[in-house]
Design a protein around this motif. Structure first.
Motif, PDB file in Angstrom:
ATOM      1  N   LYS A  96       4.064 -35.106  15.711  1.00  0.00           N
ATOM      2  CA  LYS A  96       4.517 -36.482  15.525  1.00  0.00           C
ATOM      3  C   LYS A  96       5.905 -36.537  14.902  1.00  0.00           C
ATOM      4  O   LYS A  96       6.692 -37.428  15.182  1.00  0.00           O
ATOM      5  N   LYS A  97       6.186 -35.558  14.038  1.00  0.00           N
ATOM      6  CA  LYS A  97       7.462 -35.589  13.342  1.00  0.00           C
ATOM      7  C   LYS A  97       7.929 -34.177  13.023  1.00  0.00           C
ATOM      8  O   LYS A  97       7.204 -33.396  12.417  1.00  0.00           O
ATOM      9  N   SER A  98       9.119 -33.848  13.451  1.00  0.00           N
ATOM     10  CA  SER A  98       9.753 -32.587  13.079  1.00  0.00           C
ATOM     11  C   SER A  98      11.104 -32.929  12.471  1.00  0.00           C
ATOM     12  O   SER A  98      11.861 -33.723  13.036  1.00  0.00           O
ATOM     13  N   GLN A  99      11.394 -32.329  11.326  1.00  0.00           N
ATOM     14  CA  GLN A  99      12.622 -32.697  10.638  1.00  0.00           C
ATOM     15  C   GLN A  99      13.233 -31.520   9.894  1.00  0.00           C
ATOM     16  O   GLN A  99      12.530 -30.619   9.435  1.00  0.00           O
ATOM     17  N   PHE A 100      14.545 -31.538   9.803  1.00  0.00           N
ATOM     18  CA  PHE A 100      15.288 -30.539   9.045  1.00  0.00           C
ATOM     19  C   PHE A 100      14.994 -30.723   7.558  1.00  0.00           C
ATOM     20  O   PHE A 100      14.968 -31.848   7.051  1.00  0.00           O
ATOM     21  N   VAL A 101      14.759 -29.617   6.857  1.00  0.00           N
ATOM     22  CA  VAL A 101      14.467 -29.673   5.427  1.00  0.00           C
ATOM     23  C   VAL A 101      15.690 -29.267   4.611  1.00  0.00           C
ATOM     24  O   VAL A 101      16.201 -30.046   3.810  1.00  0.00           O
ATOM     25  N   THR A 102      16.178 -28.052   4.837  1.00  0.00           N
ATOM     26  CA  THR A 102      17.321 -27.567   4.074  1.00  0.00           C
ATOM     27  C   THR A 102      17.860 -26.302   4.701  1.00  0.00           C
ATOM     28  O   THR A 102      17.198 -25.673   5.532  1.00  0.00           O
ATOM     29  N   SER A 103      19.049 -25.919   4.282  1.00  0.00           N
ATOM     30  CA  SER A 103      19.641 -24.636   4.640  1.00  0.00           C
ATOM     31  C   SER A 103      19.731 -23.788   3.381  1.00  0.00           C
ATOM     32  O   SER A 103      19.891 -24.318   2.275  1.00  0.00           O
ATOM     33  N   ALA A 104      19.642 -22.499   3.544  1.00  0.00           N
ATOM     34  CA  ALA A 104      19.669 -21.617   2.386  1.00  0.00           C
ATOM     35  C   ALA A 104      20.388 -20.318   2.713  1.00  0.00           C
ATOM     36  O   ALA A 104      20.440 -19.889   3.866  1.00  0.00           O
ATOM     37  N   VAL A 105      20.923 -19.727   1.680  1.00  0.00           N
ATOM     38  CA  VAL A 105      21.490 -18.391   1.765  1.00  0.00           C
ATOM     39  C   VAL A 105      20.756 -17.470   0.797  1.00  0.00           C
ATOM     40  O   VAL A 105      20.357 -16.363   1.149  1.00  0.00           O
ATOM     41  N   LYS A 106      20.538 -17.970  -0.421  1.00  0.00           N
ATOM     42  CA  LYS A 106      19.892 -17.186  -1.460  1.00  0.00           C
ATOM     43  C   LYS A 106      18.415 -17.578  -1.611  1.00  0.00           C
ATOM     44  O   LYS A 106      18.008 -18.672  -1.238  1.00  0.00           O
ATOM     45  N   PHE A 157      15.482 -24.436   7.600  1.00  0.00           N
ATOM     46  CA  PHE A 157      14.050 -24.705   7.512  1.00  0.00           C
ATOM     47  C   PHE A 157      13.742 -26.062   8.146  1.00  0.00           C
ATOM     48  O   PHE A 157      14.385 -27.058   7.820  1.00  0.00           O
ATOM     49  N   PHE A 158      12.718 -26.091   9.017  1.00  0.00           N
ATOM     50  CA  PHE A 158      12.312 -27.320   9.684  1.00  0.00           C
ATOM     51  C   PHE A 158      10.821 -27.574   9.419  1.00  0.00           C
ATOM     52  O   PHE A 158       9.979 -26.713   9.672  1.00  0.00           O
ATOM     53  N   ASP A 159      10.511 -28.755   8.900  1.00  0.00           N
ATOM     54  CA  ASP A 159       9.127 -29.145   8.643  1.00  0.00           C
ATOM     55  C   ASP A 159       8.524 -29.728   9.916  1.00  0.00           C
ATOM     56  O   ASP A 159       9.084 -30.637  10.529  1.00  0.00           O
ATOM     57  N   ASP A 205       5.452 -31.713  11.053  1.00  0.00           N
ATOM     58  CA  ASP A 205       4.293 -32.553  10.748  1.00  0.00           C
ATOM     59  C   ASP A 205       3.663 -32.259   9.396  1.00  0.00           C
ATOM     60  O   ASP A 205       2.484 -32.560   9.189  1.00  0.00           O
ATOM     61  N   GLY A 206       4.407 -31.661   8.491  1.00  0.00           N
ATOM     62  CA  GLY A 206       3.835 -31.320   7.196  1.00  0.00           C
ATOM     63  C   GLY A 206       2.763 -30.258   7.284  1.00  0.00           C
ATOM     64  O   GLY A 206       2.005 -30.044   6.323  1.00  0.00           O
ATOM     65  N   LYS A 207       2.672 -29.555   8.433  1.00  0.00           N
ATOM     66  CA  LYS A 207       1.633 -28.555   8.663  1.00  0.00           C
ATOM     67  C   LYS A 207       2.169 -27.131   8.569  1.00  0.00           C
ATOM     68  O   LYS A 207       1.466 -26.230   8.116  1.00  0.00           O
ATOM     69  N   PHE A 208       3.395 -26.917   9.045  1.00  0.00           N
ATOM     70  CA  PHE A 208       4.006 -25.605   8.921  1.00  0.00           C
ATOM     71  C   PHE A 208       5.525 -25.754   8.976  1.00  0.00           C
ATOM     72  O   PHE A 208       6.054 -26.817   9.302  1.00  0.00           O
ATOM     73  N   THR A 209       6.203 -24.674   8.619  1.00  0.00           N
ATOM     74  CA  THR A 209       7.657 -24.666   8.623  1.00  0.00           C
ATOM     75  C   THR A 209       8.154 -23.680   9.668  1.00  0.00           C
ATOM     76  O   THR A 209       7.735 -22.512   9.677  1.00  0.00           O
ATOM     77  N   LEU A 210       9.023 -24.149  10.539  1.00  0.00           N
ATOM     78  CA  LEU A 210       9.681 -23.282  11.505  1.00  0.00           C
ATOM     79  C   LEU A 210      11.049 -22.918  10.932  1.00  0.00           C
ATOM     80  O   LEU A 210      11.810 -23.799  10.513  1.00  0.00           O
ATOM     81  N   VAL A 211      11.347 -21.638  10.887  1.00  0.00           N
ATOM     82  CA  VAL A 211      12.540 -21.158  10.203  1.00  0.00           C
ATOM     83  C   VAL A 211      13.486 -20.499  11.199  1.00  0.00           C
ATOM     84  O   VAL A 211      13.094 -19.585  11.939  1.00  0.00           O
ATOM     85  N   ASP A 212      14.713 -20.977  11.205  1.00  0.00           N
ATOM     86  CA  ASP A 212      15.763 -20.463  12.083  1.00  0.00           C
ATOM     87  C   ASP A 212      16.638 -19.526  11.254  1.00  0.00           C
ATOM     88  O   ASP A 212      17.412 -19.967  10.409  1.00  0.00           O
ATOM     89  N   LEU A 213      16.488 -18.219  11.484  1.00  0.00           N
ATOM     90  CA  LEU A 213      17.269 -17.235  10.739  1.00  0.00           C
ATOM     91  C   LEU A 213      18.662 -17.083  11.344  1.00  0.00           C
ATOM     92  O   LEU A 213      18.872 -17.377  12.521  1.00  0.00           O
ATOM     93  N   PRO A 214      19.633 -16.614  10.551  1.00  0.00           N
ATOM     94  CA  PRO A 214      21.015 -16.498  11.038  1.00  0.00           C
ATOM     95  C   PRO A 214      21.124 -15.617  12.272  1.00  0.00           C
ATOM     96  O   PRO A 214      20.467 -14.574  12.380  1.00  0.00           O
TER      97      PRO A 214
END
Length: 207
Positions: free
Chosen positions: A4-14, A64-66, A68-77
């Motif tokens: 229902k909803k997928s959204q960007f959460v944040t970007s990180a390096v450390k 990091f992408f949330d 549906d509040g169920k899991f996080t899909l992570v796009d690595l560099p």
């Protein structure tokens, strides 16, 4: 359950910049021109949630992408872009390795490779990293539409042999042009949730 909803959460390096979350995570990694952002957008039925860059190798953050509040899909560099210094390449490697070593809720890291080409030395190194840190070594080949069907098994064999994949190791194939392989990747995700004891299951995501 459909997304229902997928959204960007944040970007990180450390490590201290990673979002605080107990949600299961699945990460994808690959060369900077392998089509990672396009694959993420296809899986989530979004056009530009994961931003594609006209300059390969420009984005060197963990995104990091949330879902549906169920899991996080992570796009690595993305790695492997030729026009960067050795020092920058070392930095990218440190960013990725730190995440693999320290992220406790990471279920799996999926390596993307271009089906048209023999995996590079950096692809081989990344695959070994993934296996070293206890993950299964799931590979997703991109740009399936660019391969002649008569040549497909030849390319698959080259990839499996170069990465030294075990016989049972999964190699799925995808194309963002015609959305080929989308359901198979979601089946892989659902199986990861199940075997790791998470009550999460997504129905096939209709285009």
């Amino acid at each position: 359950m459909k997304i229902k909803k997928s959204q960007f959460v944040t970007s990180a390096v450390k490590r201290e910049q990673y979002p605080e979350s107990d949600l299961p995570e699945i990460a994808v990694v690959g060369r900077s021109n392998v089509g990672k952002s396009s694959l993420i957008n296809m899986l989530l039925n979004r056009k530009n949630l994961a931003r594609t860059s006209s300059t390969p190798g420009k984005t060197q953050l963990i995104n990091f992408f949330d879902i549906d509040g169920k899991f996080t899909l992570v796009d690595l560099p993305g790695y492997g872009y030729a026009r960067v210094s050795k020092e920058q390449k070392k930095t990218w490697g440190t960013i990725i390795e730190t995440y693999l070593k320290t992220r406790k809720n990471l279920l799996e890291v999926i390596l993307l490779v271009d089906l048209r080409h023999k995996p590079t030395a950096e692809d081989v190194e990344m695959y070994k990293w993934i296996k070293t840190y206890g993950f299964n070594g799931i590979v997703v080949g991109t740009k399936y539409d660019k391969i002649k069907k008569s040549q497909l098994q030849k390319h698959v064999k080259i990839i499996r042999d170069t990465l030294e994949m075990e016989e049972h190791a999964v190699l799925a194939m995808t194309s963002t042009m015609d959305r080929y392989g989308k359901y198979e990747v979601w089946d892989i995700f659902n199986e990861l949730f199940e075997v790791n004891g998470y009550d999460v299951h997504f129905e096939r995501q209709q285009s």
